[in-house]
Design a protein around this motif. Sequence first.
Motif, short mmCIF file in Angstrom:
data_model
loop_
_atom_site.label_atom_id
_atom_site.label_comp_id
_atom_site.label_asym_id
_atom_site.label_seq_id
_atom_site.Cartn_x
_atom_site.Cartn_y
_atom_site.Cartn_z
N ILE A 1 0.85 -1.18 0.00
CA ILE A 1 0.00 0.00 0.00
C ILE A 1 0.89 1.24 0.00
CG2 ILE A 1 -1.74 1.31 1.26
CD1 ILE A 1 -2.76 -1.27 2.43
N VAL A 2 0.64 2.14 -0.93
CA VAL A 2 1.41 3.38 -1.01
C VAL A 2 0.46 4.56 -1.14
CG1 VAL A 2 3.49 2.36 -1.99
CG2 VAL A 2 1.66 3.13 -3.50
N ALA A 3 0.98 5.73 -0.81
CA ALA A 3 0.18 6.96 -0.88
C ALA A 3 0.69 7.84 -2.01
CB ALA A 3 0.27 7.71 0.45
N THR A 4 -0.20 8.61 -2.58
CA THR A 4 0.18 9.59 -3.60
C THR A 4 -0.69 10.84 -3.43
OG1 THR A 4 0.34 10.06 -5.96
CG2 THR A 4 -1.42 8.57 -5.28
N THR A 5 -0.08 11.98 -3.73
CA THR A 5 -0.85 13.23 -3.71
C THR A 5 -1.49 13.50 -5.07
OG1 THR A 5 1.25 14.38 -4.11
CG2 THR A 5 0.43 14.33 -1.84
N LEU A 6 -1.22 12.62 -6.05
CA LEU A 6 -1.91 12.73 -7.33
C LEU A 6 -3.37 12.33 -7.16
CD1 LEU A 6 0.71 11.03 -9.70
CD2 LEU A 6 0.33 13.47 -9.34
N THR A 7 -4.24 12.97 -7.89
CA THR A 7 -5.66 12.63 -7.83
C THR A 7 -6.03 11.79 -9.04
OG1 THR A 7 -6.19 14.69 -6.68
CG2 THR A 7 -8.01 13.53 -7.73
N PRO A 8 -6.48 10.55 -8.85
CA PRO A 8 -6.82 9.69 -9.99
C PRO A 8 -8.10 10.15 -10.68
CG PRO A 8 -7.46 8.63 -7.94
CD PRO A 8 -6.71 9.89 -7.56
N LYS A 9 -8.31 9.64 -11.88
CA LYS A 9 -9.50 9.99 -12.65
C LYS A 9 -10.74 9.26 -12.18
CE LYS A 9 -6.56 10.73 -16.70
NZ LYS A 9 -6.23 10.27 -18.08
N ILE A 10 -10.55 8.29 -11.29
CA ILE A 10 -11.66 7.48 -10.81
C ILE A 10 -11.40 7.07 -9.37
CG2 ILE A 10 -10.62 5.37 -11.70
CD1 ILE A 10 -13.40 4.33 -12.33
N MET A 11 -12.46 7.04 -8.57
CA MET A 11 -12.37 6.63 -7.17
C MET A 11 -13.09 5.29 -6.97
SD MET A 11 -10.72 8.99 -5.35
CE MET A 11 -10.17 10.68 -5.61
N LEU A 12 -12.88 4.68 -5.81
CA LEU A 12 -13.52 3.41 -5.48
C LEU A 12 -15.03 3.51 -5.65
CD1 LEU A 12 -13.10 0.52 -4.34
CD2 LEU A 12 -13.48 1.51 -2.07
N ASN A 13 -15.60 2.51 -6.32
CA ASN A 13 -17.05 2.43 -6.58
C ASN A 13 -17.55 3.58 -7.45
OD1 ASN A 13 -17.19 0.10 -4.93
ND2 ASN A 13 -17.43 1.37 -3.10
N GLY A 14 -16.64 4.12 -8.25
CA GLY A 14 -17.01 5.20 -9.15
C GLY A 14 -16.83 4.80 -10.60
N TYR A 15 -17.27 5.70 -11.50
CA TYR A 15 -17.20 5.46 -12.94
C TYR A 15 -16.43 6.59 -13.61
CZ TYR A 15 -21.24 2.52 -11.76
OH TYR A 15 -22.07 1.60 -11.19
N ALA A 16 -15.70 6.24 -14.67
CA ALA A 16 -15.01 7.26 -15.45
C ALA A 16 -14.67 6.69 -16.82
CB ALA A 16 -13.73 7.72 -14.75
N ALA A 17 -14.60 7.58 -17.82
CA ALA A 17 -14.17 7.18 -19.16
C ALA A 17 -12.64 7.22 -19.18
CB ALA A 17 -14.74 8.12 -20.21
N LEU A 18 -12.02 6.06 -19.43
CA LEU A 18 -10.57 5.95 -19.40
C LEU A 18 -10.05 5.39 -20.73
CD1 LEU A 18 -10.14 4.32 -15.86
CD2 LEU A 18 -10.11 6.75 -16.43
N GLU A 19 -8.82 5.75 -21.05
CA GLU A 19 -8.19 5.26 -22.28
C GLU A 19 -7.39 4.00 -22.02
OE1 GLU A 19 -5.14 6.72 -25.85
OE2 GLU A 19 -5.41 7.93 -24.03
N ALA A 20 -7.61 2.99 -22.87
CA ALA A 20 -6.83 1.76 -22.79
C ALA A 20 -5.47 2.01 -23.45
CB ALA A 20 -7.55 0.62 -23.49
N ILE A 21 -4.41 1.87 -22.67
CA ILE A 21 -3.09 2.19 -23.22
C ILE A 21 -2.25 0.95 -23.51
CG2 ILE A 21 -3.02 4.46 -22.14
CD1 ILE A 21 -1.27 3.30 -19.97
N ASP A 22 -2.75 -0.23 -23.08
CA ASP A 22 -2.04 -1.47 -23.38
C ASP A 22 -2.99 -2.65 -23.15
OD1 ASP A 22 -0.03 -3.08 -24.25
OD2 ASP A 22 1.20 -2.94 -22.44
N VAL A 23 -2.75 -3.73 -23.87
CA VAL A 23 -3.55 -4.95 -23.68
C VAL A 23 -2.61 -6.14 -23.61
CG1 VAL A 23 -5.62 -4.05 -24.80
CG2 VAL A 23 -3.88 -5.17 -26.18
N SER A 24 -3.05 -7.18 -22.90
CA SER A 24 -2.29 -8.42 -22.79
C SER A 24 -3.27 -9.59 -22.78
CB SER A 24 -1.46 -8.41 -21.50
OG SER A 24 -2.30 -8.54 -20.36
N ASP A 25 -2.74 -10.81 -22.66
CA ASP A 25 -3.60 -11.99 -22.62
C ASP A 25 -4.47 -12.02 -21.37
OD1 ASP A 25 -2.56 -12.85 -25.01
OD2 ASP A 25 -1.03 -14.12 -24.08
#
Length: 280
Positions: A59-83
């Motif tokens: 577990i780590v902390a950051t002062t950055l604010t993510p685009k989405i929070m727990l139990n929330g929704y947001a439109a995000l860009e897929a930047i990579d895919v794998s199997d």
Amino acid sequence: MLKLGELNTLTALRQTDNGIYLIDEESNEVLLPNKYIPDGFELENTVEVFLYKDSEDRIVATTLTPKIMLNGYAALEAIDVSDNGAFFDWGLEKDLMVPYVQQVEPVEKGDFYVVYLYLDEKSERLVGTTKISNTLEKDTVDLKIGDKVDLLPYDESEIGISVIVNKMYQGMLFKNEVFEEIMVGDELTGYVKKIRDDNKIDVSLNRFGYRAVDDNVEKLVAALKANEGFLNLNDKSSPEDISEKLGLSKKVFKKVVGALYKQKRLEISGEGIKLIEINH
């Protein structure tokens, strides 16, 4: 208690070479790495941080604010895919994973998807899913016909656009009632038209009845003024032509024209409509 996926207000406890350890009211500690320490931040100061697990499952902390929070929704860009899954940019150093089993259909790199963020009970990691309908409230709907609501489009079908209503409910915008381009993730305002027996909600981007007329009267007046007081539209015009020029359905257009005509602000002819007083 340290809350993953949420903003936590914590107190600076001790300094190390790697950063400052923060502490909550229950004496749980978490590292705030040096690169996220605010200027002038000192021990015993408090700071609001977002908590998540790093690549080593700490577990780590950051002062950055993510685009989405727990139990929330947001439109995000897929930047990579794998199997195993897809990775999305959610505004943090470590990308958000959406496992393959949590995808409605295979995610394509570079596309935007509406993602729901949840805490996986087994791994205790923050994970995303594009299976939005599974996350929405279906038992009760605390809304009524005509209510103004927030909409977030997340999928499209032959009949319409699936939307999240007020971040809680399943909704549908029918294509024959949409007269503008709508993209996944657009934040829209709409109105409840109907609540179905299964608690799914039919919504509209426009109000109904007289309110729809009132909302669009000045819109038509503004369009007329922008075209020197004249538009080559009338009740003989095609719905497509009206929609393209005004973003209105033909039904609403006719009501608005009728309202302005009764107010003696319009002249109607076979060629179109003319604003009587451009500076009205």
